[in-house]
Structure formats: C-alpha cells, structure tokens
Write an enzyme that holds these catalytic residues in place. Structure first.
Site, PDB file in Angstrom:
ATOM      1  N   SER B 158      33.360  31.413  46.982  1.00 50.44           N
ATOM      2  CA  SER B 158      33.319  31.663  45.536  1.00 50.44           C
ATOM      3  C   SER B 158      34.133  30.590  44.837  1.00 50.44           C
ATOM      4  O   SER B 158      35.194  30.226  45.303  1.00 50.44           O
ATOM      5  CB  SER B 158      33.935  33.029  45.177  1.00 50.44           C
ATOM      6  N   GLU B 241      43.573  39.640  51.759  1.00 51.16           N
ATOM      7  CA  GLU B 241      42.262  39.755  51.123  1.00 51.16           C
ATOM      8  C   GLU B 241      41.855  41.214  51.026  1.00 51.16           C
ATOM      9  O   GLU B 241      41.408  41.690  49.994  1.00 51.16           O
ATOM     10  CB  GLU B 241      41.213  38.980  51.930  1.00 51.16           C
TER      11      GLU B 241
END
Lengths: 386, 398
Positions: B158, B241
């Site tokens: 991303s 994460e």
C-alpha cells in the site's frame, strides 16, 4: 471488578480498567483451588450416575465459604458483596460443572426476593438461603414451547395455587418455589411463593442428570404473593436478565474447561505419527473455540458491569452475554467430542459432562432463539428511548 | 469500582481534548489538498505542538508519554474524522521495529521525520510466491562492497507510489534453511531500479501495488539487525501490524444493517420483524460487542505497559468475515435489486467486493487461526517439509 468503559452515553469515562480487581482475582484463585479439590469431574459423575439429587457435601462447604450469601445484604445475613464477586464464583462453578442447586437458589430465588420481596419476606427467607439452610427455585414452564403470559394456566384463587409446572430446576430438593401464575383479578400474571410441604413433585429425567429437575403439582397449595399482583411476567423477565449474566459466566467457565480438555487431548493423542493437535483441521476447531470463548467472556465483562450498576443497558447486555455464551459452550462441547473421536461419545470419557451441561444451561433460561429475539427487542427499545 | 480517570489522567485528557478542539483541521484547511497532503498537514500540526507519537521519547520526536496517556490520546483523537491512515505502516510498524532493532544513529535520523509526517513509509514483505509462507521470499540481496544490490519482486504494497522509504526483507543466503537466510533493510523508494505498478482489485479500485526491484543499491547502514536475522526482525513488525489492524468496518455494521432492516419490508412487514433477520442481526451484535469489549480488555493491558500479543488476531479474524457476511446479507434483503451497482445501498455492494481482501490482508484467516492455536493454545506446529533444508533445495512445484 473495577472497570471503566465508554459508550455514547458515557463520554466522560474511559475504559482503561476493564478487568477484575486484585481482590476479586484472589477470590477466583481460592475458588478454583477449592473446586479442584472438592469438585473434580468424578464428583459430577457421582451425581450423574447415582441417586443423590445433588452433592450435599459440596453444598455444605460452599455455604460455609459464604458463596450463597455473596450479594445478600448484611442486614439479611449476607456478605453484601457485589455482582463482580458473584460473577467470579459463577465462572468457577461453571468450570467445575458443580452439581449443586446454586443457580436456582442464588441467581433466581434470591434475586426475586431481593428485587420484589417485602422486608418481612426478605427477613424470613434470605438469611436461611444465605446459610444454605433452605433452597429455592423459580417455576415458569407448563408445556412444550416458548412460555408467554398466555401459556400460563396455573391459577391463584384466594391465595391458593393450583396447576402444574414442568422442568423445574431442583424442584425435587427445594424448600420453596416461586411460581408464575395467572393472577386472581384481571389478565396479568403474578408470582407466589409456595413451600415444599404444600406441593407434590415428580423427579424427571433430563438431558443432564448431574442437575436434578422435577415436575410440580399444585392443588390448592397455600401461596404467598411476591411483588406486585399482575406483574409476574415482568418480574420473571427482570430476573431472567440478571440471571442470564450469571448463567453466562457459568457457561464461559464451562467453555474454558472444555477447551482445556480438548487442547490437552490434542497434544497427547497421536495419529499418523504426530499429535493430532498439529493438524490444522484440529487446530482450527480449537482456535474457533478460543475465539467464541473470548467474545462471550468479553461480553460478560460488560454484562456484569450493567448488572452491578443496575444500568439501563442491562437487558441488551444480558441478552448479548447469553446468546454468545450459549453459542460458545455448545460449539466447544460438541467439537470437544469430535476432537476425541470415538472415545468422545463413550460414557467413560468426561466429554459428555460438558456436552450435557452446555445444553441444559442453554435451555434453563429459555433458548438461544428466544434470547436473540430479546436482544433485538432490547435494541429497539433502547433506540426508542434515545 | 473506578469508572473515571485518575486526577492526572483526567487532566491529561482535558488538555488533549482542548488542543484537539482548537486544532483539528477545518474543511477550509483541507480544501484542495489530496489525501497525502491532508495527512501531512495534520501530522505536522500535531508534531509542532508536541502531540505526535506521544509515547515516543522526546529525542525521537515524541513527548515521552505513558502507555495510558497514549491510549487516552487515541481515544480523544478518534472522536474526530482526521486523516491518519497513510502513517499506519511508518508510525505503527516501521517505527517500533526501528526502536527495537535500530542503532542510535538510525533512530536519531529516521524517527523524527516519521513523527513529523515528513516521511511516509511502506512495507515490502510479501512476494508473488510468498504470502502466508512469508519466510519463503526469493528477492535477493547480494553484497557489493559496502552496499547491497537488491533484485526481485514485492507485492501488496500500500502507498508504494507516495512513500519515501520501504521496510524490506530479502534473502541474503539461499544455502541455509529459509528462516536463517533473510536480512531486513529499509530502502529509499526513490532509488534507481524501483518500479511501482498498481494492482486493480475485484472492486475496480487500486489500493495496492507491485514493486519491482532491479539492481537497487542499498547501503549497509540501512540494515536492521544482523545479516541472517531478518526473520526475527520481521516478527517485530508483524506483531505491531496485527495490533494496529482493525476490522475495517467503515459504514457497514450492526447499526447500518439494523437501520436497513427497518426500512425494507418482507411481504408487507418490516424486515426487522422477520425472525431469521432478527437471529442473524443478534449474532452480529454479539460479535461486534464481543470484539469491542475484547478491545477494551486489550487496551487495559496496553495501558499497563504490556505489549500486544497474538490474541489480537481475533479482531481481524472475526471482523473481516463478519463484514463479508453482513454485506452479503444486506444485498439479500434487497432481493433482485441487490444485484444493482447503483442502488442507494452502495456501501453493501462495495463492501461485498472489498471484504474478501480484508480476510487475506495482514495474514489470512487461516494464518490467524494457526497463530491462535500455536501461540495461544500451545498446540504443536504443523509438519513442515522444508524444515532444516537449505532454501535452494526446498521443493517449489515449478
């Protein structure tokens, strides 16, 4: 438990203390150690297989520990502790599958008297419940299917109760029962307390014989009105919400011990040269048990907070606890049998104890479907109130 | 029972609240800026006032705040719709890895521009051949003098096109078992030899990229941890994460579905009166509330200074499937019109197409279940046929 949380209505609090207090955790440790000693699965099996309706020795001992007196105020001979302490005890009793009439006497009879009894009625009964000298229960169902005010045919006439109740938890061992009846005047329902020398009972076989049940027959039995005449259904619903949170803790405790059993077995049982717990097919079952258990447990934290604080959100929170706890215990207990393979459905293995108890607890206060419906109804009511 | 902040916490909350009230960007502030510019504006404003990355040490650009203050700040900031998403990887994942594994000079050089929003970072982990089996990556780094030369292909990155740096794991030794031959670097995304190509998803939008590396030179000072220690360093990143990933619910959740079921009818009656609809909604309510309170329990642990553990996998695992199921259920309520892309309930249509990605991104459902089973329940690892075998001898099926 001192926990803090935030909802839309409580913007000025945070939720950074969402856990039981140190003292409550200490109580848990003591309760767990006690039950490991006094209530191993062999003790549960003894009630399941024998003629005794419940473990009287264990009952005596938990009475001595004061567990029956937990939330009863001191003026009625209780300890005057909070629902956080009771939640801790409920979880440990659920974990141990304790074969005693705790839920009937504590979550149902005590709550009904505390919430609706006159000071005289509380003085008469609560001190004896607190010591374990008397046991009480609640009788609602009369037939197959979901109870509603319309399905109640037991009647009160001049204080005399006549009719029949079925599947009453501990109905064979109680000293009194609080009965939901058609009220004498008008269309409503009422609650009456009837002592056990004034009704007959018939012990019935149930899905979990470690917890005895009976059908009760009332013939002009002498009853004493509890709470407001004509509001029996409302009081039953109120106490069901409260009991749902505590039942859910028992279910969460039961789910945890089921998961422990399945995990231990998956680590020690070998097939194809490896522990079966190394196969993903088994791992996923157990991980899903853990997930459902965690969600149900977290819902119980919030439910206990609403119960302890008599929060307006209790009805919704109670239904949330109950639905998620029913699902967690059912899933864990059935997949535990599956994990054990053929041995899982033998009489000899303990898997059956969890499977039976999970279903019994799922039915005692009304089914999952009923509580799903209650959950949405509670949400609708909250929205209307907002 | 203690439902309120302590005096010190309450005073901190008030300070944060007041500052936010006075400083959250107005519509006019953000007019004409793209998402990256908007995010940088907000991050810089926080940084200048000492409200960026508050739990970081002051010399790294933070404020040295306690874990509980960090949680209070997040609670207060999340009440505003402010643009912060583009910093998730840099601040949420790369920075904790730098703090844990970086040298003092790396920390001094790279942490402050992360806190100020000057630098945006991306993550170059997955490869076309290595997703769930992340340690099976094949991109190579070969030592050439003081520098390393990187070749290979990364995927699912991303923000690669607007990022300044990327954290990257590459293979430095293919002759040892797979976990032992990896090394962790960070790479300047403007380096020659990096090519970024967007990936078009089911939904038609492109949130991810492929990143091609051709003879990309990376100085050895951009290494984190020792050569061959890359797997261990990666775990630090991945743990952070999973703690950062929410369920990505957006505007599809119990409340929106409840509202929809009140608007629609089934055979002349409100859909919400249908018992199947009530049952399904009740189950999602239980999941949503269970996740919310599991989150509160986790926050309580975080506020005591505990680090995020593998139990955080639950949120993503349950949340992603719930989203997919709810979107599908909502389209069903629309009956035949549910197939139309331009109905009023476009969010369900979009979520139906986007939600499969949530079940994969950041670790698939299956990897989450493995993590729960192995790290939380302590079940034994699955048999791994590549265990102990030099990476270049592992079967690849090609």
């Amino acid at each position: 438990m001192s926990f803090i949380f935030r909802t839309e209505s409580l913007l000025n609090t945070s939720f950074l203390n969402f856990e039981f207090s140190k003292e409550q955790e200490l109580l848990r440790e003591q309760a767990r150690a006690f039950l490991i000693q006094q209530c191993p699965t062999a003790a549960v099996r003894k009630i399941l297989e024998g003629n005794e309706p419940f473990d009287k020795d264990l009952w005596r001992k938990i009475a001595d520990l004061g567990w029956l007196a937990t939330v009863i105020p001191e003026e009625y001979g209780g300890l005057g502790l909070s629902y956080y302490e009771l939640a801790v005890i409920a979880e440990e009793l659920g974990r141990a599958l304790a074969p005693i009439p705790f839920s009937s006497s504590v979550y149902l009879a005590t709550e009904l008297l505390l919430r609706n009894g006159t000071p005289e009625q509380r003085r008469e009964w609560l001190p004896k419940i607190a010591t374990g000298e008397v046991i009480g229960t609640l009788a609602v169902a009369e037939d197959i299917g979901r109870p509603t005010p319309q399905t109640i045919h037991t009647v009160a006439r001049n204080g005399s109760i006549s009719g029949r109740k079925i599947a009453v938890p501990d109905g064979d061992v109680v000293d009194f029962v609080i009965v939901l009846v058609r009220c004498e005047h008008g269309n409503g329902t009422s609650l009456y307390l009837v002592e056990s020398n004034d009704f007959s009972h018939e012990v019935v076989a149930t899905i979990d014989p470690s917890r005895s049940h009976a059908n009760l027959e009332f013939k002009d039995s002498c009853g004493e009105l509890i709470g407001a005449d004509g509001f029996g259904w409302e009081m039953v619903n109120d106490v069901f919400d409260r009991a749902a949170v505590l039942f859910a803790w028992e279910q969460v405790g039961g789910t945890q011990s089921t998961l422990d059993q399945a995990t231990d077995y998956a680590k020690s049982r070998y097939a194809f040269g490896r522990p079966i717990g190394s196969f993903q097919a088994i791992k996923y079952k157990l991980a899903n048990m853990y997930v459902k258990h965690t969600l149900a447990r977290s819902n119980c934290y919030y439910g206990t907070w609403t119960l302890a604080g008599d929060h307006a959100d209790l009805r919704l929170a109670a239904a949330t606890c109950r639905v998620s706890a029913i699902q967690a215990f059912h899933y864990a207990s059935k997949e535990n049998i599956q994990t054990h393979g053929g041995m899982g459905f033998t009489w000899e293995f303990d898997c059956q104890l969890y499977y039976r108890r999970a279903k019994l607890l799922a039915l005692n206060l009304g089914s999952e479907h009923w509580w799903q419906d209650r959950l949405i109804t509670a949400h609708e009511q909250r929205n209307q109130a907002a | 029972m203690d439902f309120n902040d302590t005096e010190a916490e309450a005073s901190f909350r008030k300070e944060a609240r007041n500052w936010l009230h006075d400083n959250v960007p107005s519509k006019a502030d953000l007019a004409g800026l793209d998402e990256v510019q908007q995010s940088k504006l907000w991050q810089r404003r926080k940084f200048d006032a000492g409200w960026a990355c508050i739990s970081w040490a002051t010399e790294h650009g933070g404020r040295g705040a306690s874990p509980i203050e960090q949680v209070i700040w997040q609670q207060e900031e999340s009440k505003y719709d402010v643009p912060i998403g583009i910093f998730d990887i840099g601040i949420g994942m790369a920075a904790p890895t730098l703090m844990h594994w970086g040298t003092d000079s790396q920390k001094r050089k790279y942490l402050p521009p992360l806190a100020s929003g000057e630098h945006i970072w991306c993550q170059l982990f997955s490869e076309p051949i290595a997703g769930s089996d992340l340690a099976g990556i094949r991109s190579r780094a070969i030592k050439a003098g003081d520098d390393w030369v990187l070749n290979g292909q990364k995927i699912w990155t991303s923000g690669a096109h607007y990022s300044d740096f990327g954290i990257i794991v590459v293979r430095t030794d293919p002759t040892v078992p797979k976990h032992e031959g990896l090394t962790y670097f960070f790479v300047d995304m403007k380096s020659p030899g990096i090519e970024v190509r967007p990936i078009k998803q089911i939904s038609g939008s492109s949130n991810f990229n492929e990143v091609f590396l051709q003879n990309v030179e990376v100085p050895d000072v951009n290494r984190l941890g020792a050569v061959g220690q890359g797997w261990k360093v990666s775990i630090t990143t991945l743990m952070n994460e999973r703690a950062a990933l929410g369920s990505g619910g957006g505007d599809v959740g119990f409340n929106s579905l409840f509202e929809l079921a009140n608007q629609l009818t089934i055979e002349g009656r409100p859909a919400i009166d249908d018992s199947l609809v009530r049952g399904a909604l009740a189950n999602w309510y239980c999941q949503e509330s269970g996740l919310r309170y599991t989150g509160y329990r986790a926050l309580t642990a975080l506020s005591r200074g505990e680090t995020p553990g593998p139990e955080h996998s639950i949120s993503k695992l349950v949340g992603a499937s719930k989203l997919q199921d709810m979107a599908s259920f909502a389209l069903d309520l629309l009956e035949m019109a549910g197939s139309l892309a331009n109905v009023e309930c476009a969010q369900y249509f979009d979520t139906f197409l986007n939600s499969p990605g949530f079940r994969v991104a950041g670790g698939t459902d299956e990897i989450m279940l493995n993590i729960l089973a192995e790290r939380v329940l302590g079940l034994p690892q699955d048999v791994r046929v590549d265990k102990g075998i030099p990476f270049n001898e592992v079967p690849t099926g090609t």
